[in-house]
Design a protein around this motif. Sequence first.
Motif, mmCIF file in Angstrom:
data_model
loop_
_atom_site.group_PDB
_atom_site.id
_atom_site.type_symbol
_atom_site.label_atom_id
_atom_site.label_comp_id
_atom_site.label_asym_id
_atom_site.label_seq_id
_atom_site.Cartn_x
_atom_site.Cartn_y
_atom_site.Cartn_z
ATOM 1 N N PHE A 158 18.769 -1.867 -10.912
ATOM 2 C CA PHE A 158 17.928 -0.754 -11.666
ATOM 3 C C PHE A 158 16.533 -1.086 -11.693
ATOM 4 C CE2 PHE A 158 17.110 2.823 -13.685
ATOM 5 C CZ PHE A 158 17.519 3.099 -15.085
ATOM 6 N N TYR A 159 15.941 -1.091 -10.597
ATOM 7 C CA TYR A 159 14.718 -1.791 -10.235
ATOM 8 C C TYR A 159 13.607 -1.361 -11.241
ATOM 9 C CZ TYR A 159 11.016 -3.664 -7.412
ATOM 10 O OH TYR A 159 9.728 -4.421 -6.911
ATOM 11 N N SER A 160 13.523 0.155 -11.401
ATOM 12 C CA SER A 160 12.412 0.689 -12.199
ATOM 13 C C SER A 160 13.237 1.205 -13.503
ATOM 14 C CB SER A 160 12.060 2.100 -11.458
ATOM 15 O OG SER A 160 13.292 2.876 -11.215
ATOM 16 N N ILE A 161 13.881 0.355 -14.229
ATOM 17 C CA ILE A 161 14.207 0.671 -15.735
ATOM 18 C C ILE A 161 13.400 0.765 -16.544
ATOM 19 C CG2 ILE A 161 14.588 -1.706 -16.198
ATOM 20 C CD1 ILE A 161 17.162 -1.126 -17.661
ATOM 21 N N SER A 162 12.178 0.010 -16.554
ATOM 22 C CA SER A 162 11.102 0.171 -17.319
ATOM 23 C C SER A 162 10.142 1.529 -17.110
ATOM 24 C CB SER A 162 10.293 -1.119 -17.463
ATOM 25 O OG SER A 162 9.872 -1.510 -16.160
ATOM 26 N N LYS A 163 10.475 2.337 -16.111
ATOM 27 C CA LYS A 163 9.778 3.416 -15.916
ATOM 28 C C LYS A 163 10.320 4.710 -16.629
ATOM 29 C CE LYS A 163 7.931 0.763 -13.879
ATOM 30 N NZ LYS A 163 9.130 0.034 -13.391
ATOM 31 N N ARG A 164 11.278 4.556 -17.618
ATOM 32 C CA ARG A 164 11.619 5.669 -18.405
ATOM 33 C C ARG A 164 10.430 6.099 -19.358
ATOM 34 N NH1 ARG A 164 17.188 2.978 -20.383
ATOM 35 N NH2 ARG A 164 16.017 1.350 -20.384
ATOM 36 N N LYS A 165 9.402 5.263 -19.686
ATOM 37 C CA LYS A 165 8.431 5.779 -20.241
ATOM 38 C C LYS A 165 7.112 5.397 -19.848
ATOM 39 C CE LYS A 165 11.034 5.478 -24.810
ATOM 40 N NZ LYS A 165 11.046 4.767 -26.259
ATOM 41 N N PRO A 166 6.089 6.019 -20.000
ATOM 42 C CA PRO A 166 4.910 5.417 -19.616
ATOM 43 C C PRO A 166 4.468 4.112 -20.021
ATOM 44 C CG PRO A 166 4.529 7.746 -20.313
ATOM 45 C CD PRO A 166 5.836 7.564 -20.832
ATOM 46 N N PRO A 167 3.945 3.089 -19.334
ATOM 47 C CA PRO A 167 3.949 1.669 -19.559
ATOM 48 C C PRO A 167 3.195 1.393 -20.606
ATOM 49 C CG PRO A 167 2.805 2.082 -17.266
ATOM 50 C CD PRO A 167 3.784 3.661 -17.628
ATOM 51 N N PHE A 168 2.313 2.146 -21.200
ATOM 52 C CA PHE A 168 1.266 2.290 -22.227
ATOM 53 C C PHE A 168 1.251 3.491 -23.024
ATOM 54 C CE2 PHE A 168 -1.185 3.314 -18.468
ATOM 55 C CZ PHE A 168 -1.972 4.154 -18.994
ATOM 56 N N ARG A 169 1.241 3.504 -24.352
ATOM 57 C CA ARG A 169 0.965 4.387 -25.246
ATOM 58 C C ARG A 169 -0.190 4.992 -25.282
ATOM 59 N NH1 ARG A 169 6.018 5.866 -27.620
ATOM 60 N NH2 ARG A 169 7.467 4.276 -27.333
ATOM 61 N N GLY A 170 -1.308 3.990 -25.466
ATOM 62 C CA GLY A 170 -2.499 4.252 -25.760
ATOM 63 C C GLY A 170 -3.324 4.849 -24.749
ATOM 64 N N GLY A 171 -2.716 4.633 -23.343
ATOM 65 C CA GLY A 171 -3.587 5.059 -22.273
ATOM 66 C C GLY A 171 -3.515 6.691 -22.081
ATOM 67 N N PHE B 177 0.866 -1.344 0.077
ATOM 68 C CA PHE B 177 -0.027 -0.012 0.175
ATOM 69 C C PHE B 177 0.935 1.388 -0.022
ATOM 70 C CE2 PHE B 177 -3.100 -2.954 1.619
ATOM 71 C CZ PHE B 177 -3.988 -2.840 0.758
ATOM 72 N N ALA B 178 1.858 1.357 0.350
ATOM 73 C CA ALA B 178 2.959 2.716 0.660
ATOM 74 C C ALA B 178 2.866 3.328 -0.854
ATOM 75 C CB ALA B 178 4.304 2.310 1.113
ATOM 76 N N GLY B 179 2.966 2.675 -1.726
ATOM 77 C CA GLY B 179 3.251 3.265 -3.114
ATOM 78 C C GLY B 179 2.011 3.906 -3.536
ATOM 79 N N GLY B 180 0.913 3.107 -3.281
ATOM 80 C CA GLY B 180 -0.329 3.426 -3.921
ATOM 81 C C GLY B 180 -0.791 4.664 -3.051
ATOM 82 N N ALA C 65 4.200 7.071 -11.789
ATOM 83 C CA ALA C 65 3.882 5.483 -12.219
ATOM 84 C C ALA C 65 5.456 4.878 -11.426
ATOM 85 C CB ALA C 65 4.350 5.277 -13.734
ATOM 86 N N ALA C 66 6.310 5.456 -11.632
ATOM 87 C CA ALA C 66 7.845 4.995 -10.902
ATOM 88 C C ALA C 66 7.571 4.960 -9.116
ATOM 89 C CB ALA C 66 9.042 5.755 -11.079
ATOM 90 N N ILE C 67 7.032 5.929 -8.564
ATOM 91 C CA ILE C 67 6.848 6.080 -7.298
ATOM 92 C C ILE C 67 5.534 5.040 -6.803
ATOM 93 C CG2 ILE C 67 5.726 7.413 -5.362
ATOM 94 C CD1 ILE C 67 6.839 9.827 -6.930
ATOM 95 N N ASN C 68 4.718 4.495 -7.524
ATOM 96 C CA ASN C 68 3.725 3.864 -7.294
ATOM 97 C C ASN C 68 4.473 2.306 -7.244
ATOM 98 O OD1 ASN C 68 0.239 3.168 -8.344
ATOM 99 N ND2 ASN C 68 1.461 2.343 -6.958
#
Length: 205
Positions: free
Chosen positions: A160-173, A52-55, A134-137
């Motif tokens: 490098f835990y949040s490596i995939s946060k460099r871009k929003p995880p979805f483009r269509g959103g 819950f902490a991130g959310g 997104a990264a904080i969550n």
Amino acid sequence: MTQNLVSVLFGDSFAVTNATGLVAFALVGSAKAIREEFDLFGITVVGLATAFAGGVTRDLLVNRVPLALQSPAKLGLGLLGVGVAVVLSVVLRAPDEHSVAVVADAVGLAAFATAGAIVATEAGVSAPGIVAVAAINAVGGGAFADVLLDRSPFILFDDFYSISKRKPPFRGGMKPTAGETLIMSALVGCGAESEVRIRTLRGGR
């Protein structure tokens, strides 16, 4: 009551990703506490904090009441993850290192990153803000759990835990035109980020 539970779990793309992240991260946090030989209360506290902490931080950043305080079902999902971890500890010697925990960590990271991006997008946050929320969550719960476990947050020195946060995880959103489109793009984002996380974990071994 059943309808409310279904709505919490499957109502929309955010509900699906958030529910997935809650169960997964509660499992991961609890498994770490079990490894440190915490008692049942401590295991529950660390598991729920991880979930819950991130959310909670995400919701405060977008100026809304944390969802953890609005729905008992959310707490139930966290407790479910704690329960799974406790059961695994009975049959596994090191549940936090088992493939179940590794996959849960990856899935939770991806799900929470996607959930954070959805919330930030709906709140009208800028593109850099979406990435930040997104990264904080995604990593906030794990970092807080590490503090409770009396160790430096893992994301700061070993992975490098949040490596995939460099871009929003979805483009269509960014500007969804239909609920189905947003759900599909969120699930694709979850799958992609889970794969990245699993590869990162395996590479660090």
